[in-house]
Design a protein around this motif. Structure first.
Motif: not given
Length: 141
Positions: A72-80
Motif C-alpha cells: 500500500v505504501l508503494e502504491a501511494s508513492g511512499a516508502r517503508w
C-alpha cells in the motif's frame, strides 16, 4: 483535499473503504491484515476439515501484514521508511506480543529510525486474524 488510494498489489479491503487516503503530505492507511493478495487466504491460519480455525502462526501473520503495508505504501508513492506512526492490534497479547515484537525488530532494527508504535490487545478483529496494523506515513511532495 484528499486522494483515495487503491493498491492493486494488496489484498482487497474487507469493507467499503480505500487502502489509504492521502491528505497533503500525510498518508493514512486503513487497517491492514495478513491476507494473501492472490488467494485472499489468511496467512498462517490452520483449519480442520470442517474449516474451523485450529491455530495460527503470529510470525507468518506479522510478516504478511508488513508485506501488505509495504504494498500500500508503494502504491501511494511512499516508502517503508516514511512510516511515522503504527497502531498494532493483537487478539492475544499474552501469547503473541513477544513473537510480534521480535518480528518488528527485524523490520525496524534501528530504533532511532523506527516509527512510533502503540500495541493494543483486543478480543477480536472482523475476520479470523490475530493481527492488524493501522499506519500513518509522510509522503514527500
Amino acid at each position: 483535499m484528499s486522494d483515495a488510494i487503491h493498491a492493486s498489489s494488496a489484498p482487497r479491503p474487507v469493507g467499503s473503504y480505500p487502502h489509504a487516503r492521502r491528505v497533503g503530505n500525510l498518508l493514512f492507511l486503513s487497517g491492514i491484515g495478513p491476507r494473501d493478495h492472490d488467494t485472499n487466504a489468511i496467512v498462517g491460519n490452520i483449519h480442520d476439515a470442517d474449516g474451523r480455525l485450529l491455530s495460527y502462526n503470529i510470525d507468518a501473520q506479522a510478516r504478511a501484514v508488513f508485506a501488505n503495508v509495504r504494498a500500500v505504501l508503494e502504491a501511494s508513492g511512499a516508502r517503508w521508511q516514511d512510516l511515522v506512526d503504527v497502531t498494532v492490534y493483537l487478539t492475544d497479547m499474552d501469547a503473541d506480543f513477544a513473537r510480534y515484537n521480535a518480528v518488528w525488530a527485524e523490520y525496524f532494527p534501528d530504533i532511532d529510525h523506527a516509527p512510533c508504535r502503540t500495541t493494543v490487545g483486543i478480543s477480536a478483529l472482523p475476520t479470523p486474524i490475530a493481527i492488524e496494523l493501522k499506519c500513518v506515513a509522510v509522503v514527500k511532495e
